[in-house]
Design a protein around this motif. Sequence first.
Motif, PDB file in Angstrom:
ATOM      1  N   GLN A  41       1.592  -1.088   3.413  1.00  0.00           N
ATOM      2  CA  GLN A  41       1.562  -1.854   4.656  1.00  0.00           C
ATOM      3  C   GLN A  41       0.339  -1.499   5.486  1.00  0.00           C
ATOM      4  OE1 GLN A  41       5.337  -1.531   6.785  1.00  0.00           O
ATOM      5  NE2 GLN A  41       6.426  -1.478   4.824  1.00  0.00           N
ATOM      6  N   PHE A  42      -0.020  -0.206   5.485  1.00  0.00           N
ATOM      7  CA  PHE A  42      -1.199   0.203   6.239  1.00  0.00           C
ATOM      8  C   PHE A  42      -2.449  -0.485   5.693  1.00  0.00           C
ATOM      9  CE2 PHE A  42      -4.997   2.628   6.930  1.00  0.00           C
ATOM     10  CZ  PHE A  42      -4.910   3.024   8.260  1.00  0.00           C
ATOM     11  N   ASN A  43      -2.623  -0.462   4.373  1.00  0.00           N
ATOM     12  CA  ASN A  43      -3.805  -1.079   3.767  1.00  0.00           C
ATOM     13  C   ASN A  43      -3.858  -2.569   4.048  1.00  0.00           C
ATOM     14  OD1 ASN A  43      -5.890   0.335   2.203  1.00  0.00           O
ATOM     15  ND2 ASN A  43      -4.163   1.292   1.184  1.00  0.00           N
ATOM     16  N   GLU A  44      -2.726  -3.223   3.972  1.00  0.00           N
ATOM     17  CA  GLU A  44      -2.677  -4.661   4.233  1.00  0.00           C
ATOM     18  C   GLU A  44      -3.110  -4.954   5.663  1.00  0.00           C
ATOM     19  OE1 GLU A  44       0.786  -8.075   4.241  1.00  0.00           O
ATOM     20  OE2 GLU A  44       0.814  -6.592   2.627  1.00  0.00           O
ATOM     21  N   SER A  45      -2.621  -4.145   6.611  1.00  0.00           N
ATOM     22  CA  SER A  45      -2.981  -4.328   8.012  1.00  0.00           C
ATOM     23  C   SER A  45      -4.449  -3.992   8.255  1.00  0.00           C
ATOM     24  CB  SER A  45      -2.085  -3.459   8.903  1.00  0.00           C
ATOM     25  OG  SER A  45      -2.436  -3.590  10.261  1.00  0.00           O
ATOM     26  N   TYR A  46      -4.937  -2.915   7.633  1.00  0.00           N
ATOM     27  CA  TYR A  46      -6.327  -2.495   7.806  1.00  0.00           C
ATOM     28  C   TYR A  46      -7.276  -3.566   7.265  1.00  0.00           C
ATOM     29  CZ  TYR A  46     -10.538   0.430   7.534  1.00  0.00           C
ATOM     30  OH  TYR A  46     -11.813   0.925   7.687  1.00  0.00           O
ATOM     31  N   ASN A  47      -6.986  -4.095   6.090  1.00  0.00           N
ATOM     32  CA  ASN A  47      -7.848  -5.117   5.491  1.00  0.00           C
ATOM     33  C   ASN A  47      -7.885  -6.386   6.330  1.00  0.00           C
ATOM     34  OD1 ASN A  47      -8.342  -3.385   3.354  1.00  0.00           O
ATOM     35  ND2 ASN A  47      -6.841  -4.321   2.014  1.00  0.00           N
ATOM     36  N   ALA A  48      -6.757  -6.694   6.992  1.00  0.00           N
ATOM     37  CA  ALA A  48      -6.668  -7.928   7.769  1.00  0.00           C
ATOM     38  C   ALA A  48      -7.289  -7.788   9.154  1.00  0.00           C
ATOM     39  CB  ALA A  48      -5.201  -8.345   7.905  1.00  0.00           C
ATOM     40  N   THR A  49      -7.570  -6.574   9.582  1.00  0.00           N
ATOM     41  CA  THR A  49      -8.117  -6.348  10.922  1.00  0.00           C
ATOM     42  C   THR A  49      -9.597  -6.719  10.966  1.00  0.00           C
ATOM     43  OG1 THR A  49      -6.552  -4.535  11.306  1.00  0.00           O
ATOM     44  CG2 THR A  49      -8.465  -4.665  12.765  1.00  0.00           C
ATOM     45  N   ALA A  50      -9.946  -7.617  11.882  1.00  0.00           N
ATOM     46  CA  ALA A  50     -11.348  -8.023  12.036  1.00  0.00           C
ATOM     47  C   ALA A  50     -12.089  -6.980  12.860  1.00  0.00           C
ATOM     48  CB  ALA A  50     -11.427  -9.382  12.714  1.00  0.00           C
ATOM     49  N   ARG A 143       9.190   3.581  15.550  1.00  0.00           N
ATOM     50  CA  ARG A 143       8.556   3.377  14.249  1.00  0.00           C
ATOM     51  C   ARG A 143       7.043   3.445  14.410  1.00  0.00           C
ATOM     52  NH1 ARG A 143       6.043  -1.438  13.371  1.00  0.00           N
ATOM     53  NH2 ARG A 143       6.478  -3.162  14.816  1.00  0.00           N
ATOM     54  N   LEU A 144       6.364   3.673  13.301  1.00  0.00           N
ATOM     55  CA  LEU A 144       4.903   3.665  13.317  1.00  0.00           C
ATOM     56  C   LEU A 144       4.416   2.227  13.478  1.00  0.00           C
ATOM     57  CD1 LEU A 144       4.099   6.212  10.449  1.00  0.00           C
ATOM     58  CD2 LEU A 144       4.038   6.603  12.927  1.00  0.00           C
ATOM     59  N   ASP A 145       3.508   2.023  14.407  1.00  0.00           N
ATOM     60  CA  ASP A 145       3.029   0.681  14.713  1.00  0.00           C
ATOM     61  C   ASP A 145       1.829   0.340  13.819  1.00  0.00           C
ATOM     62  OD1 ASP A 145       2.447  -1.736  15.778  1.00  0.00           O
ATOM     63  OD2 ASP A 145       1.882  -1.020  17.781  1.00  0.00           O
ATOM     64  N   LEU A 146       2.110  -0.197  12.646  1.00  0.00           N
ATOM     65  CA  LEU A 146       1.054  -0.539  11.696  1.00  0.00           C
ATOM     66  C   LEU A 146       0.423  -1.902  11.993  1.00  0.00           C
ATOM     67  CD1 LEU A 146       2.728   0.642   8.371  1.00  0.00           C
ATOM     68  CD2 LEU A 146       1.159   1.893   9.853  1.00  0.00           C
ATOM     69  N   ASP A 147       0.987  -2.627  12.954  1.00  0.00           N
ATOM     70  CA  ASP A 147       0.454  -3.942  13.292  1.00  0.00           C
ATOM     71  C   ASP A 147      -0.716  -3.866  14.264  1.00  0.00           C
ATOM     72  OD1 ASP A 147       2.424  -5.212  11.740  1.00  0.00           O
ATOM     73  OD2 ASP A 147       3.859  -5.107  13.395  1.00  0.00           O
ATOM     74  N   HIS A 148      -0.875  -2.732  14.918  1.00  0.00           N
ATOM     75  CA  HIS A 148      -1.935  -2.584  15.922  1.00  0.00           C
ATOM     76  C   HIS A 148      -2.672  -1.260  15.715  1.00  0.00           C
ATOM     77  CE1 HIS A 148       1.160  -5.245  17.755  1.00  0.00           C
ATOM     78  NE2 HIS A 148       0.093  -5.948  18.099  1.00  0.00           N
ATOM     79  N   ILE A 149      -3.421  -1.184  14.628  1.00  0.00           N
ATOM     80  CA  ILE A 149      -4.187   0.028  14.320  1.00  0.00           C
ATOM     81  C   ILE A 149      -5.517  -0.033  15.068  1.00  0.00           C
ATOM     82  CG2 ILE A 149      -5.193   1.427  12.475  1.00  0.00           C
ATOM     83  CD1 ILE A 149      -3.303  -0.078  10.546  1.00  0.00           C
ATOM     84  N   ARG A 150      -5.829   1.001  15.813  1.00  0.00           N
ATOM     85  CA  ARG A 150      -7.072   1.017  16.596  1.00  0.00           C
ATOM     86  C   ARG A 150      -8.100   2.000  16.044  1.00  0.00           C
ATOM     87  NH1 ARG A 150      -5.880   2.657  22.337  1.00  0.00           N
ATOM     88  NH2 ARG A 150      -8.102   2.210  22.592  1.00  0.00           N
ATOM     89  N   LEU A 151      -7.620   3.124  15.544  1.00  0.00           N
ATOM     90  CA  LEU A 151      -8.532   4.175  15.078  1.00  0.00           C
ATOM     91  C   LEU A 151      -8.255   4.470  13.615  1.00  0.00           C
ATOM     92  CD1 LEU A 151      -8.325   6.609  18.134  1.00  0.00           C
ATOM     93  CD2 LEU A 151     -10.100   4.923  17.646  1.00  0.00           C
ATOM     94  N   ALA A 152      -9.180   4.088  12.747  1.00  0.00           N
ATOM     95  CA  ALA A 152      -8.990   4.320  11.318  1.00  0.00           C
ATOM     96  C   ALA A 152     -10.328   4.205  10.600  1.00  0.00           C
ATOM     97  CB  ALA A 152      -7.997   3.305  10.730  1.00  0.00           C
ATOM     98  N   ALA A 153     -10.428   4.936   9.511  1.00  0.00           N
ATOM     99  CA  ALA A 153     -11.615   4.857   8.650  1.00  0.00           C
ATOM    100  C   ALA A 153     -11.151   4.967   7.208  1.00  0.00           C
ATOM    101  CB  ALA A 153     -12.607   5.967   8.972  1.00  0.00           C
ATOM    102  N   ARG A 154     -11.867   4.287   6.318  1.00  0.00           N
ATOM    103  CA  ARG A 154     -11.563   4.371   4.890  1.00  0.00           C
ATOM    104  C   ARG A 154     -12.851   4.750   4.156  1.00  0.00           C
ATOM    105  NH1 ARG A 154      -8.543  -0.504   2.524  1.00  0.00           N
ATOM    106  NH2 ARG A 154     -10.453  -1.611   3.078  1.00  0.00           N
ATOM    107  N   ILE A 155     -12.761   5.809   3.368  1.00  0.00           N
ATOM    108  CA  ILE A 155     -13.925   6.340   2.653  1.00  0.00           C
ATOM    109  C   ILE A 155     -13.759   6.038   1.170  1.00  0.00           C
ATOM    110  CG2 ILE A 155     -15.281   8.404   2.141  1.00  0.00           C
ATOM    111  CD1 ILE A 155     -13.839   9.604   4.731  1.00  0.00           C
TER     112      ILE A 155
END
Length: 335
Positions: A41-50, A143-155
Amino acid sequence: MPVLHSVIHKIDKKPDGNPAVLFLGGAEQVESQARDDLMSQFNESYNATAGKGWGFFHAESGAYPLSGWLDKYLSGSSDFLAFSTIGVEHLTKLMEESNLTTGGHALFCHYLQGMTDYLIIALVQETEAVTMTEELSLMTVRRLDLDHIRLAARINLSEWKNNPASKQYVSFLKAKKGRRVTEYFRDFIGVQEGVDGPGETRTLLKAFSDFIESEDLGEESAREKTNTLVSYATAQAKLGEPITLGELSELIDEDQPKSFYDFIKSKDYGLSETLPTDKKTLNKFRRFTGRSEGLSISFEQHLLGSKIEFDAAGGTLMLRGLPTQLTNQLKRAAA
């Protein structure tokens, strides 16, 4: 998407001026469906975030130590729990120095997607949700709010190790608001921006429009190739993968799989072999078409306001920069 290692810590930081309190996870998250669903779910949300940036690590230093700790983990000099612990301690210190009130759950996850190793680091907030008990009573839960991720990085760990000259193996979220928060998290990761995602995507779309024009394709063929580009780029964005020029060229023209690739290289657009997809820019790319009484018009949306102006009141189009072939035909007809 096999998860190799994952740890969750918690930073409790409230806006009352008191110091942040760090609660360390004492062990890695055990293998479970809940853990795997969380990362999916996290990856799906991260990929969809503009609104993402792409870059690479600063040289390891006291100001940017994370890449050094990560390198020790990957070489086997430390385990994942130790890496995440020293990392979240540094994150908490930067949060305090920046006098920011954004605490949350610090998520560290090393996973595989296909043959590629990735590391996700994110600060995830909590939110309230309503659920139903077995007795059919309503109950509020956190619950963890995976719909509104503000701070994240993927290496992209594979890219970092196998292609150290790359300028785009780290992607990170760029907030429209709260720039200071974004900057302190970028400093924590130790990433510097290396690729202009929106600019690269615009250049690709410009190159594609030039290619379509140079091929003098019919309306149906041009629309088909446009749909192929958009479908491919959208699919790559959904997977969190970059666009590969060679792969895209093969899809655009199966009979001449290198034609678009060779066109780009011959015109020197300055595009890399792979480039990130900016979804916001891509979503604006569409083709307007119309046919009526011997008149056929087809053009890309991005030309509006530059080569093409639309007068809604008068229902007219003003065209600039007409194709040379069309201009010559008109001149001969007017002679």
